[in-house]
Enzyme design. Sequence first.
Site, mmCIF file in Angstrom:
data_model
loop_
_atom_site.group_PDB
_atom_site.id
_atom_site.type_symbol
_atom_site.label_atom_id
_atom_site.label_comp_id
_atom_site.label_asym_id
_atom_site.label_seq_id
_atom_site.Cartn_x
_atom_site.Cartn_y
_atom_site.Cartn_z
ATOM 1 N N SER A 1 23.283 25.681 73.698
ATOM 2 C CA SER A 1 24.853 25.323 73.416
ATOM 3 C C SER A 1 25.930 25.244 73.376
ATOM 4 O O SER A 1 25.403 26.828 74.137
ATOM 5 C CB SER A 1 24.247 25.592 71.196
ATOM 6 O OG SER A 1 24.960 26.982 71.318
ATOM 7 N N LYS A 2 26.766 25.529 72.891
ATOM 8 C CA LYS A 2 28.057 25.732 73.747
ATOM 9 C C LYS A 2 28.495 27.266 73.085
ATOM 10 O O LYS A 2 28.795 27.432 74.103
ATOM 11 C CB LYS A 2 28.799 24.950 72.464
ATOM 12 C CG LYS A 2 29.096 23.482 73.272
ATOM 13 C CD LYS A 2 30.969 23.233 72.971
ATOM 14 C CE LYS A 2 31.016 21.865 73.172
ATOM 15 N NZ LYS A 2 30.858 20.737 72.815
ATOM 16 N N ARG A 3 28.003 27.521 71.775
ATOM 17 C CA ARG A 3 28.067 29.022 72.446
ATOM 18 C C ARG A 3 27.817 30.206 72.954
ATOM 19 O O ARG A 3 27.927 31.124 73.564
ATOM 20 C CB ARG A 3 27.313 29.602 70.707
ATOM 21 C CG ARG A 3 27.442 30.975 70.268
ATOM 22 C CD ARG A 3 27.508 31.279 68.523
ATOM 23 N NE ARG A 3 25.670 30.406 68.140
ATOM 24 C CZ ARG A 3 24.725 30.557 68.753
ATOM 25 N NH1 ARG A 3 25.076 31.484 68.927
ATOM 26 N NH2 ARG A 3 23.500 30.542 68.800
ATOM 27 N N HIS A 4 26.698 29.362 73.829
ATOM 28 C CA HIS A 4 26.073 30.241 75.059
ATOM 29 C C HIS A 4 25.814 29.867 76.344
ATOM 30 O O HIS A 4 25.684 30.123 76.894
ATOM 31 C CB HIS A 4 24.161 29.669 74.879
ATOM 32 C CG HIS A 4 23.761 30.016 73.338
ATOM 33 N ND1 HIS A 4 23.397 29.389 73.192
ATOM 34 C CD2 HIS A 4 23.384 31.469 73.038
ATOM 35 C CE1 HIS A 4 22.150 30.065 72.126
ATOM 36 N NE2 HIS A 4 22.777 30.714 71.663
ATOM 37 N N GLY A 5 27.339 29.013 76.676
ATOM 38 C CA GLY A 5 27.302 28.986 77.233
ATOM 39 C C GLY A 5 27.222 27.528 78.074
ATOM 40 O O GLY A 5 27.517 26.993 79.548
#
Length: 465
Positions: A238-242
């Site tokens: 996800s966005k949070r992960h890169g």
Amino acid sequence: MAVVTRFAPSPTGMLHVGGVRTALFSWLYARRMGGKFILRIEDTDRERSTDEAVRVILEGMAWLSLEPDEGPYYQTQRFDRYKEVIRGMLDDGTAYHCYCTKQELDEMREQQTARKEKPRYSGVCRDRTTPREGVQPVVRFRNPSDGAVVVEDLVHGPVTFQNVELDDLIIARSDGTPTYNFCVVVDDMDMGVTHVIRGDDHLNNTPRQMNMLLALGAKPPVYAHVPMILGPDGAKLSKRHGAVSVLQYEEEGYLPDALLNYLVRLGWSHGDQEIFSRDEMVAAFDIHDVNKAASAFNPEKLLWLNQQHMMRAQPAALVPHLQSQLARLGLPSDNQELLEGVIVSQRERAKTMKEMAQNSRFFFTETVELDPKAVAKHLTAAALPVLQKVRERLAALAEWSAVAVHTALNDLATELQTGLGKVAQPVRVAVAGSAISPPIDATLALLGRERTLARIDAALKQSPP
Ligand code: GLU
């Protein structure tokens, strides 16, 4: 036969590391085999495609130097060709008009579900010979009704699909526009693609695409469905992960080769080698060696690899990266010698080019702001006379070099019967603004005599705390 691979992103979301890895595998395999790599923008979904996403793909690929040998092709520019192929298929009977209404299709699905069957198109219009008044038909592909399709996948091994499970796919909507799976088929055929390397979320499309290729008299390419990249917690990336735009990695100061090195190792290995130059990747990569387990994204390892690449690169090769980071800080520079010198003396202390630029601001400004804490600690009443002496020694140097500076400061420390730190720290704070900089001799050599002395003078004017 020469290998032809392609990267075929849909510009419906921002190109992120998952897409980049697919692009990389396709690019590497083409390079390794001396083949051709094609870039194709799959923009048929006009509602969800954006110019911004296309821009990120083109700029991202350019930043990563994953140059295509052909393309970018745009599917929206090939509609005439798709229509021509559809006409041919209607003529030879591999496709047919379907006049079923939405309501009829819904009823069909309900009945099948009630009978606990898998919902699929029943094929009522397969043998229809006359149009239906007032209904604009779709075009369906006449999928073989028996037998099986075996995808000899290079990553997953053979995967068998029964044709009865695959219903007759719509290849043109009632407004005549071709559908996604069909465009892919025509393009892969026309572009002579020999190896389709893509995410394994597409594996279920493959038997349909193979059937259509066979119906068109084309030989299906070899397929390799590569596993997804997961977040560090094992969940979908996800966005949070890169899963952010690949260009954000540029902004954050990652080197393209480091990012590619990181991505190539996800699902592929070559002995226990971790660090690969671009040439080494090309020489060692083989799509046959990619394994099917999904791999987790690990930002710390990417950071580590980035520094490894910064340490190994020719300083001159890092100059453009430092320049673009400095420009972002409002400090453009084209002083090649200074830029290279800063790179050599700073790279051990920074994991990204952004961090290097931030740590190196004082090399590229006329004056520095002094950090009050560093002043309180190192520019004390006792330190200022030492700094004054340092100034005199430096001003008197016959030549300005790291060696000369080093000798002068060492000699002074010996004369004053004090440690080098007591002599060096006040100078460091005076020139760098803080107590952190590369070794003082290298720092002063890079700054030059004029700026060094001017900064010492400014510091001497500070009233001691
Ligand atoms: N356009 C598809 C995507 O972005 C890829 C299709 C393919 O590689 O065949 O997921």
